[in-house]
Design a protein around this motif. Sequence first.
Motif, mmCIF file in Angstrom:
data_model
loop_
_atom_site.group_PDB
_atom_site.id
_atom_site.type_symbol
_atom_site.label_atom_id
_atom_site.label_comp_id
_atom_site.label_asym_id
_atom_site.label_seq_id
_atom_site.Cartn_x
_atom_site.Cartn_y
_atom_site.Cartn_z
ATOM 1 N N GLY A 17 0.813 -1.213 0.000
ATOM 2 C CA GLY A 17 0.000 0.000 0.000
ATOM 3 C C GLY A 17 0.841 1.255 0.000
ATOM 4 O O GLY A 17 0.480 2.255 -0.626
ATOM 5 N N ARG A 188 -5.424 4.171 3.918
ATOM 6 C CA ARG A 188 -5.195 2.785 4.303
ATOM 7 C C ARG A 188 -3.727 2.506 4.632
ATOM 8 O O ARG A 188 -3.336 1.351 4.819
ATOM 9 C CB ARG A 188 -5.658 1.858 3.181
ATOM 10 N N ARG A 190 -0.430 1.886 6.570
ATOM 11 C CA ARG A 190 -0.126 1.319 7.880
ATOM 12 C C ARG A 190 0.882 2.235 8.565
ATOM 13 O O ARG A 190 1.996 2.447 8.061
ATOM 14 C CB ARG A 190 0.450 -0.090 7.720
#
Length: 395
Positions: A17, A188, A190
Amino acid sequence: MTGKQYAVVLRSPGIGGWFAVLICQRFPVAMAPLALVFLGHAVTGSYAVGALLGGGHALAEAAAAGPLGRRFDVRPTPRETASVLGVEAAAFAALAAFAPVLPVAGLFALAAVGGAISSGAHGGLRALLVRVVPAERRVPALSLESTVSTTVWAIAPALVAVLAVLDARLPVLAMALLAGAGALAGLRLRDPGPPPVTARAGLWRLGWPAMVYDGAVMFGFGAVTLALPVLLTGFGARADLAGPVLTGCTLAGIAGALAYGARAWKGTPLAHAMLLATGIALAIGSAALVPSLGPAVALLALAGLCLTPALTARAVALQDRLPRSQWAAGFSGMYAAGGLGYGAAGLAVAWLLERTGAQAAIGLCALAGAVPALGSSALEVRSTARVPAEYGSGG
């Protein structure tokens, strides 16, 4: 260790991501210079207006990168990334939609907003990367980041050219869509959360040598990019061969970044950066002295081979000097300095070309870049020898 270094990085939680956001953030920046030139010409009939828009975008980005990078040090990266990329998307969408009816001042304002608002994301995403990967893998992680960024910069102009054939507003619209996708993907990310905030007083005191280094190295290499067409014609070649030559330098830079991150090298990252900067200066300076095209092109490719790992090594050395709560601001400051160095190279080359010729202009700029890059780094070596590192890599 070779490719295993990269395998460990790519297995880090959330790294897929992160790379998706990186690509969405980098493409609009890399597309902007050419896209804004085409847009300005299409709506006003003047390439000068297009250059003004591109210059406004770049200057706003350089001016805002440090302060806005600081926001990533004190706010959660997902929320900050989504916010700034969302505003960037809106600015470029408005520019694409309303360009035909806006005055030049309006076009300039939107281009500047698009450049400034997301400028801190460069340092913010880099700081997040070195927080989430294992501390002992930060060099391959940053090498991968540099590889992806360099690849994006190589692809972006071709993408702009293809879209502009259909409509000059399409590249700017694509920039808006990519920034919007990055904003959604950013939510999204992390993120272990911003580190505890420490005093800010030491940031510029500790970080200025790295910023001088990036600005000076990009000054020297920027002169090559800007003077290359004239250099080629001086050797009796066509000016349009500058594209393939620069592509070769880019590919060499990607290879250099991957080689640097694939294994552990003896010495400190700062020593690596100084050695690579010396290699860049010698290669460019030699290219300014050789009497034929082939050796000059080979030497410029050698400079490209050293460039990307040099910037990576200098970023690692800066990270060693700064606390975790200042990584994003420090990385953003380096990014801004590199942009300013490249812009200054344009002014210097424009002045030197008519007075000295392309080879002398390139050689003088290489020397002018090498002196502050190596001098500032030498001062940092002396200071770290006197005082132990305050913060370390911090993981």
